[in-house]
Enzyme design. Structure first.
Site, PDB file in Angstrom:
ATOM      1  CB  SER A  40      -0.846   0.013   1.268  1.00 23.43           C
ATOM      2  OG  SER A  40       0.016   0.226   2.377  1.00 23.43           O
ATOM      3  CE  LYS A  41      -1.725   6.337  -3.217  1.00 28.20           C
ATOM      4  NZ  LYS A  41      -2.702   7.368  -3.366  1.00 28.20           N
TER       5      LYS A  41
END
Ligand code: GLU
Length: 480
Positions: A247-248
């Site tokens: 994920s980011k």
């Protein structure tokens, strides 16, 4: 054998992240390996999700990595245009073919009616496939209503995925899905199939989120009377600890940020290629040509691939070290007052830095002494001097000074070391303080920093004249 044709078909909905660019890379490598064609097509049929600037960003990202396409959005080709929103007539003509063959029908309901059907199916815990709501008699499609696929009843779908082997799904995998929305735009499910057929795509590579829809695609190919392409599913990219999807927060970022942080595209390509594929050997470093040679689909892994930024750093350092001094300087985008000194400092940078931004930070931090004359502190100069040998620092520096004067321009750090170490050793033999009591002030006199490269390296970078002048300043301070 047919020419291999692969494509990268991003939707312009945001920045290019590692997963997207890796799909592009594998598709491109496969096309290049088989002397095939690689297409860049933009899938912009979901106007609500479109992000301004995304298309140039995609182009810039691929270009930076060195992935070139043979046909596509900005350069045309035999199947132009390559922007789906400019191909609406084509989708409409395929839609009419499907209607004529009895494979599609206009959906007569309003959106809220469809929503009610969906909710009811949900309450009754049965899949919502729309089939039960097919109208008895189809109206003529005037484009204002959604056009739906009349899904055939097939009990079981099975197909081969070139990376995952045999995959399958039950009949609930195919509903009467929408082909063309009431706004006139096709859905992804329909448009990409029309395009892959028209563009003669032979291998479709994409993420595993598309596996569950593959039976829909197979049904549609069947209805159109076309043999489907080969499907190749990419492994998911996992967070560094391998526990969840990247994920980011775990570092999934815009690929161009890596460029800005001073990563080399050849390193990024090498790293991404091994993120979910392996050559079956121990080889870790691959040039672009070596990758094209080695790449094959059967070694794409099924399980998720952990995104290991430490690995990326070491791959990047490897490729930085392969650069000539000139290339290192050009590509590093350095701004320093003295290029000849920078050239001499390149081996040091190659040894220590993993990225160009790290190298630039070093030049303004621990290596800033290379370009600016230090301000020295008397206390620091004599910090290692034993009290009973007061004055030894000054005399030691004086003795080294003569030796430095005799060095020739361009002398290597090793030669400097060979000449200076005996002096330091002799000092050690004299008693307390030892070597450190000479090597420390010498290094400090040259750098003015508590931490810096060793004095031999500094002398070889500065050359005899500048080294002498720096040591003389230190002696003057000790005299003062
Ligand atoms: N436009 C789709 C996406 O960006 C592409 C999927 C495909 O390659 O077919 O997810």
């Amino acid at each position: 054998m047919n020419t291999v044709v692969t494509r990268f078909a991003p939707s312009p909905t945001g920045f290019m992240h590692v997963g997207g660019i890796r799909t592009a890379l594998y598709s491109w490598l496969y096309a290049r390996k088989h002397s095939g064609r690689f297409i860049l097509r933009i899938e912009d049929t979901d106007k609500e999700r479109e992000v301004a600037g995304a298309i140039p960003h995609i182009i810039e990202s691929l270009t930076w990595l060195g992935i070139e396409w043979d046909e596509g959005i900005d350069r045309g080709g035999p199947h132009a245009p390559y922007l789906q929103s400019e191909r609406l007539d084509l989708y409409r003509s395929y839609a009419h073919k499907l209607i004529a063959a009895g494979h599609a029908y206009p959906d007569p309901y309003t959106e809220s009616e469809v929503e009610m059907f969906r909710q009811k199916a949900e309450e009754e815990k049965r899949p919502f496939l729309f089939r039960d709501h097919r109208p008895e008699i189809s109206e003529t499609w005037d484009g204002t209503k959604p056009l739906r696929f009349r899904a055939p009843r097939i009990i079981r779908y099975e197909w081969d995925d070139l990376a995952r082997g045999r995959l399958g799904a039950g009949e609930e995998a195919v509903d009467d899905f929408i082909l063309i929305k009431s706004d006139g735009y096709p859905t992804y499910n329909f448009a990409h199939i029309v395009d892959d057929i028209e563009m003669k795509v032979t291998h479709v590579m994409r993420g595993e989120e598309f596996i569950s829809s593959t039976p829909k695609y197979l049904s549609l190919y069947e209805a159109l009377g076309v043999t489907p392409p080969a499907f190749v599913t990419m492994p998911v990219i996992l967070s560094p600890d391998g526990k969840k999807k990247l994920s980011k927060r775990d570092g999934a970022k815009d690929i161009l940020e890596y460029r800005n942080e001073g990563y080399l595209p050849e390193a990024m390509m090498n790293f991404l290629a091994l993120l979910g594929w392996n050559p079956g050997t121990e080889q870790e470093f691959f040039s672009k040509d070596e990758l094209i040679q080695a790449f094959d689909l059967s070694r794409i892994q099924i399980s998720g691939a952990g995104f290991d930024e430490t690995k990326l750093l070491s791959v990047n350092q490897h490729w930085m070290r392969q650069l000539s001094v000139e290339d290192f300087i050009t590509r590093g985008d350095f701004s320093v007052p003295d290029i000849s000194k920078l050239k001499k400092a390149v081996p040091l940078l190659k040894e220590r830095a993993h990225t160009f931004s790290e190298a630039r930070e070093m030049l303004s931090g621990e290596l800033s002494c290379l370009f600016s004359t230090p301000t020295l502190d008397q206390g620091q100069l004599i910090i290692k001097e034993p009290s009973e040998r007061s004055g030894m620092t000054k005399s030691a520096l004086e003795s080294v000074l003569e030796t430095i004067k005799s060095l020739s321009e361009g002398v290597s750090a090793e030669s400097v070391k060979e000449i200076i170490m005996p002096i330091a050793n002799a000092e050690e033999a004299k008693g307390k303080g030892g070597r450190g009591a000479i090597l420390w002030p010498l290094r400090y006199a040259l750098s003015g920093q508590e931490r810096s490269p060793d004095p031999f390296t500094l002398i070889s970078i500065f050359g005899p004249a500048e080294s002498v002048s720096r040591v003389q300043k230190a002696i003057a301070i000790l005299e003062g």
